[in-house]
Design a protein around this motif. Structure first.
Motif, PDB file in Angstrom:
ATOM      1  N   THR A 144     -28.405 -13.586  19.839  1.00 41.59           N
ATOM      2  CA  THR A 144     -26.973 -13.709  19.563  1.00 41.59           C
ATOM      3  C   THR A 144     -26.519 -12.642  18.572  1.00 41.59           C
ATOM      4  O   THR A 144     -25.481 -11.993  18.766  1.00 41.59           O
ATOM      5  CB  THR A 144     -26.657 -15.111  19.004  1.00 41.59           C
ATOM      6  OG1 THR A 144     -26.934 -16.091  20.011  1.00 41.59           O
ATOM      7  CG2 THR A 144     -25.198 -15.226  18.592  1.00 41.59           C
ATOM      8  N   ALA A 184     -23.911  -9.541  19.151  1.00 45.63           N
ATOM      9  CA  ALA A 184     -22.752  -9.365  18.281  1.00 45.63           C
ATOM     10  C   ALA A 184     -22.738  -7.954  17.703  1.00 45.63           C
ATOM     11  O   ALA A 184     -21.691  -7.293  17.654  1.00 45.63           O
ATOM     12  CB  ALA A 184     -22.782 -10.403  17.155  1.00 45.63           C
ATOM     13  N   LEU A 228     -20.178 -14.979  18.937  1.00 48.09           N
ATOM     14  CA  LEU A 228     -20.653 -16.138  18.196  1.00 48.09           C
ATOM     15  C   LEU A 228     -20.021 -17.445  18.650  1.00 48.09           C
ATOM     16  O   LEU A 228     -20.633 -18.501  18.519  1.00 48.09           O
ATOM     17  CB  LEU A 228     -20.383 -15.945  16.700  1.00 48.09           C
ATOM     18  CG  LEU A 228     -21.086 -14.786  16.002  1.00 48.09           C
ATOM     19  CD1 LEU A 228     -20.762 -14.794  14.517  1.00 48.09           C
ATOM     20  CD2 LEU A 228     -22.582 -14.839  16.220  1.00 48.09           C
TER      21      LEU A 228
END
Length: 392
Positions: free
Chosen positions: A127, A131, A189
């Motif tokens: 993740t 990002a 997110l």
């Protein structure tokens, strides 16, 4: 059932979403109570296997090879992960709750009742890497600044404020603020994880499920589940489990600064001779190396780490595939090898500036971060300084 929980009724499926605040005593009691009352066929928790291992195995940090983290280019990601964990832990300490206790409560209750459970979240490193990949240079700078300020903030939150995070209108406002500040990060997110969590919950396949997730994901997960059930959205998340390939522009960006510096020094040679060109080279090395060394000094790095930062920064600039943090971070981890006690206390140490400096694992990461930022600053400052020699 509280209004922070939602029951999603789909053809042949009943999915009860429990929205929690991740450092809330009430959430822990609520999660266990709903599972006991509903007795679902399956429990889904907003965790990945790596985070669960870190929460339950005390020796998980002892297996961390800091030098390997730097070699694999994951220094910034590990630092970001630790900062986020430390921020949550600091809030939890104020309330006597550890981050993720409500997820552990869900698993413990499921095991006690003989109910199967699954992890439905994406691996946190993945993740963070997505990002990071979706951020431009300016957004990356803002993200780093936000993470660092979150790590060292002294602002305290009351239990009422923590519970207030479960209020949907407050969450909407918070998410809107995040979207304005860093839209790329908000997408990864929040939005992507809503889709990912929904797909994993759907893939569980049980007729009656209880899913324990952060309250901020409730409405997004519900919407995605309804679209999946209606056939309007795929439950395949393979694309969300991959790192986007860097664009040609982003690949070229790493070469821009080195090429500018080389071009200015070369121009100085042709316009003013070898003496001016040599003066430019020395000035650039001093700016670049000195600020990288200052960064390591601010991190209270080992003397050899400071020297390596000074020497390594110019080398790292010319080769964008490596960074000075690789040299300085590995040197720091080698000269001050992390101890077992550092691994045992890292979760608490990241909650304070004093702890970060005391812990050898986080100290090495700080050396990596500040030497990298120092070398970067040195390059930006040196460009106008070198150009000034051309007009003399």
């Amino acid at each position: 059932m509280k209004d922070t929980n939602i029951t999603v009724n789909l053809p042949g499926r009943e999915i009860i979403l429990i929205g929690t605040a991740h450092v809330s005593k009430d959430s822990i009691d609520e999660v266990a109570g709903v599972i006991r009352e509903e007795k679902p066929d399956q429990v889904c928790v907003e965790l990945d296997s790596g985070r669960y291992t870190a929460m339950t195995e005390k020796d998980s940090w002892e297996k961390l090879n800091v030098a390997k983290v730097f070699r694999e280019g994951k220094g910034f990601l590990l630092m970001a992960n630790l900062v986020l964990s430390g921020f949550q832990r600091r809030m939890g300490q104020e309330l006597g709750v550890k981050p993720g206790d409500e997820m552990k409560a869900a698993i413990d209750t499921a095991e006690e009742l003989g109910i199967p459970y699954i992890f439905c979240d994406r691996e946190v490193q993945l993740t963070l890497r997505r990002a990071w990949a979706h951020c431009g240079f300016w957004s990356k700078s803002k993200l780093l600044a936000s993470l660092v300020s979150s790590a060292f903030t002294t602002e305290k939150m009351s239990e009422a404020e923590i519970e207030g995070l479960k209020n949907r209108s407050e969450l909407d406002g918070m998410m809107a603020e995040l979207a304005d500040y860093l839209p790329g990060v908000k997408e990864t997110l929040i939005d992507e994880r809503d889709q990912y969590l929904a797909a994993k919950i759907w893939a569980g396949g049980s007729a009656k499920q209880v899913a324990v997730v952060g309250a901020g994901h409730l409405m997004g997960i519900k919407a995605h589940l309804e679209r999946i059930a209606a056939g309007g959205e795929s439950a395949d998340v393979a694309e969300l489990d991959s790192i986007p390939a860097p664009s040609i522009l982003s690949k070229a960006a790493g070469w821009i600064i080195p090429l500018i510096i080389v071009a200015i020094i070369a121009l100085g040679f042709f316009r003013a001779g070898a003496g001016v060109s040599l003066a430019m080279l020395i000035r650039w090395v001093l700016w670049n190396g000195s600020l990288a060394a200052v960064g390591t000094l601010l991190a209270l790095g080992h003397p050899l780490s400071i020297l390596v930062s000074f020497v390594g920064a110019p080398i790292a600039t010319i080769n964008p595939f490596i960074g000075v943090g690789l040299f300085s971070g590995i040197t720091e981890a080698t000269m001050r090898k992390p101890r077992v006690s550092d691994a045992e206390t890292i979760s608490e140490d990241v909650s304070s500036l004093k702890g970060i400096y005391r812990n050898r694992i986080t100290r090495a990461l700080l050396v990596f971060l500040l030497s990298s930022l120092g070398g970067m600053a040195g390059n930006f400052i040196s460009i106008p300084s070198l150009a000034g020699l051309l007009v003399k």
